[in-house]
Motif scaffolding. Structure first.
Motif, PDB file in Angstrom:
ATOM      1  N   GLY A 162      66.036  81.920  21.951  1.00 32.71           N
ATOM      2  CA  GLY A 162      66.076  82.410  23.327  1.00 32.71           C
ATOM      3  C   GLY A 162      65.083  81.697  24.228  1.00 32.71           C
ATOM      4  O   GLY A 162      65.300  81.580  25.436  1.00 32.71           O
ATOM      5  N   PHE A 186      71.060  85.841  23.709  1.00 32.44           N
ATOM      6  CA  PHE A 186      69.982  85.069  24.342  1.00 32.44           C
ATOM      7  C   PHE A 186      69.713  83.769  23.588  1.00 32.44           C
ATOM      8  O   PHE A 186      69.284  83.768  22.429  1.00 32.44           O
ATOM      9  CB  PHE A 186      68.727  85.943  24.366  1.00 32.44           C
ATOM     10  CG  PHE A 186      67.613  85.443  25.241  1.00 32.44           C
ATOM     11  CD1 PHE A 186      67.844  85.012  26.540  1.00 32.44           C
ATOM     12  CD2 PHE A 186      66.302  85.415  24.764  1.00 32.44           C
ATOM     13  CE1 PHE A 186      66.795  84.569  27.349  1.00 32.44           C
ATOM     14  CE2 PHE A 186      65.252  84.982  25.560  1.00 32.44           C
ATOM     15  CZ  PHE A 186      65.498  84.548  26.858  1.00 32.44           C
ATOM     16  N   ASN A 223      65.539  89.155  30.039  1.00 35.02           N
ATOM     17  CA  ASN A 223      66.853  88.512  30.084  1.00 35.02           C
ATOM     18  C   ASN A 223      67.797  89.237  31.039  1.00 35.02           C
ATOM     19  O   ASN A 223      68.762  89.854  30.625  1.00 35.02           O
ATOM     20  CB  ASN A 223      67.462  88.448  28.675  1.00 35.02           C
ATOM     21  CG  ASN A 223      68.853  87.843  28.673  1.00 35.02           C
ATOM     22  OD1 ASN A 223      69.811  88.468  28.257  1.00 35.02           O
ATOM     23  ND2 ASN A 223      68.983  86.631  29.182  1.00 35.02           N
TER      24      ASN A 223
END
Lengths: 341, 341
Positions: free
Chosen positions: A15, A225, A267
């Motif tokens: 991520g 992610f 996120n």
């Protein structure tokens, strides 16, 4: 009896690619807590390219490796902590020694799918230190099943205790996964795993195919992610595995909560499948090339998508950015010749 | 010879759900042009719930049906125009008559999967008017393959020239699709199609499973634009079908361009798979319930996810919003009883 699957969660490592390695201390704390609460067995942390990779060239992390490992260790108790290790970025003396001291449990040592031999010393070191070492074969679609098995066997002979193949370009359809994982599961004595990317919308079903073909380790990242089209979406994976009767040990509601926490903390927008991600998946080219490809497309007046397919034909791998210019120049020349008639 | 697949694109109809039916004139124009340029064979337009559905209750469209059909018709030449028709919302005298006059090519007449018999008169009317009529079975996971076939046969007997089953709750895994589509393709003399939703990350692979089981019509929406977790992402579908050697007639680069146009014009953020979408898919409950469920969860101090699973057990379908309160109250009572010990 339900088939048991070991989930590794690279949210706080893969991520990091999606935010140019700028995941904050708060993000590490929030997500480690959430993953721990959901009983995620292994949480991978670090720079997108792993330990020791933070640099001008591939992107500087907002936190040092030391910070990341300390913060994460403090908030992971039942969950084991893993790191991604690429020999070349990560040195044994400086990086691995310290990672052992800081309490990393699982060292996932990765090479390009045809270069397993550079993992020898790293795997050895980790085993000598009494820690768990896995072998990771990246861009695995670029090798035939037979070659993958050969490379995996090398890692096994160095002491790797599991092999994970990565679909780094998101190029696989389920049958491709079945063939490769099946070959590895048949040919190796150690557990086999799969790490998917979603460029062709296949990450979850490819993971199902992997398990059906004998994999017992699957990587999944919260909200998907990760770089480009993202990784296999962990909370979807957990739901689908539960539905199929595979046992992950992860609490469904708590992993759904973790998705909400990730959305709020670090996120806000989940990855989606962009046109260039699709081309990257079809061409089998690392989607990290997107930016230099776009630049070259503009400079040479050619279509970025043609560059991607050109790179795919030349089997381009990360680090070969110079090939991008070469392909763009070729395309521009062909275009000029065609215009002249 | 490559297998030919007929793609229907409900971006400008199912996508309207995602923006509370507020797609603008500019959006219709921009996307009709983009779809036409990409050679999308059928473009579906209208209110999310189809012709005649705009209302206080299910949401008012920013444009009238008449506007939508005129604007779209003006910009669709090679591409055929289709509409979604739910008997109950859409009347024959007022709505269908005018739709025929305005040049709709394909009328997709949909009912709940066990209520095909209410499509009789609408299908009849369309056929009498010399237009193409398809039968659409919604929430199709709620019927067994045998029941679906029975219902589909009714529609066939009324004159339907194709049957499409919708995975309205995004509840299917590929094997479910294989079983249902296989049963329909074997038992019907007319073409069979599949309309997916992505709640469990399966929309694209479910579409592949549908084709492999005998479907020749597949719905896909640009960027997955649609309610909740979204529809099958059209540009991914086209790429994967091309890779598998299925022929859609759609130009890959132009459909990727259409995705960029959609992003810029009316869909800045692609749908993603939220925790509640996953629960909706697992429970097999229409994700449109999300908002009233969230309200009931707050009012009764219970978990929205438990309400979804409770609705799933009671086979709740759209229109049964009162069940939500009933389930929430039951859960609250159980919770209170448990607290008392």
């Amino acid at each position: 009896m339900a088939k048991k699957i070991l989930i590794t969660d690279p949210t706080l490592r893969d991520g990091n690619h999606a935010v140019r390695h700028q995941l904050s201390r708060d993000a590490f704390i929030a997500y480690c807590k959430a993953a721990e609460a959901a009983r995620v067995p292994i949480v991978e942390v670090g720079h997108g390219n792993g330990l020791g990779a933070s640099s001008m060239l591939v992107g500087e992390c907002s936190l040092t490796d030391e910070d990341i490992l300390k913060i994460s260790r403090e908030h992971l108790h039942e969950s084991r902590m893993s790191i991604h290790v690429i020999p070349g970025f990560c040195t044994i003396k400086r990086d691995l020694t310290r990672a052992v001291e800081l309490g990393v449990d699982v060292f996932r040592i990765g090479t390009h799918c045809t270069e397993a031999d550079i993992s020898d010393r790293h795997i050895n070191f980790v085993r000598q230190a009494g820690k768990e070492a896995w072998g990771i074969l990246m861009m695995s679609h670029m090798a035939t099943p037979a070659v993958l098995l050969e490379e995996a066997k090398k890692m096994e002979s160095y002491g790797a205790e599991a092999i994970v193949i990565m679909d780094s370009a998101g190029a696989y359809l389920p049958d491709d996964v079945t063939e490769r994982i099946g070959t590895l599961a048949d040919g190796l004595a150690i557990p086999v795993g799969f790490h998917g990317h979603n460029n062709l919308g296949m990450a979850v079903i490819n993971s199902v195919a992997a398990v059906n073909a004998g994999a017992t380790i699957i990587d999944g990242s919260i909200r998907g992610f990760g770089a480009g089209a993202g990784n296999t979406q962990l909370e979807v994976l957990v739901a689908v595995f539960e539905r199929l009767g595979f046992e992950t040990g992860i609490d469904l509601y708590k992993i759904l909560d973790a998705a909400d926490i990730a959305e709020k903390t670090f996120n806000p927008v989940a990855p989606s499948i962009s046109p260039l991600s699709i081309v990257s998946g079809l061409a089998g080219v690392f989607s990290g090339f997107a930016k230099p490809v776009a630049r070259a497309a503009a400079d040479y007046g050619v279509d970025a998508r043609d560059i991607f397919f050109g790179l795919g034909k030349r089997n381009a791998v990360a680090g070969q950015e110079s090939l991008i210019i070469e392909v763009a120049r070729d395309l521009a020349e062909k275009k000029a010749a065609a215009a002249k008639g």
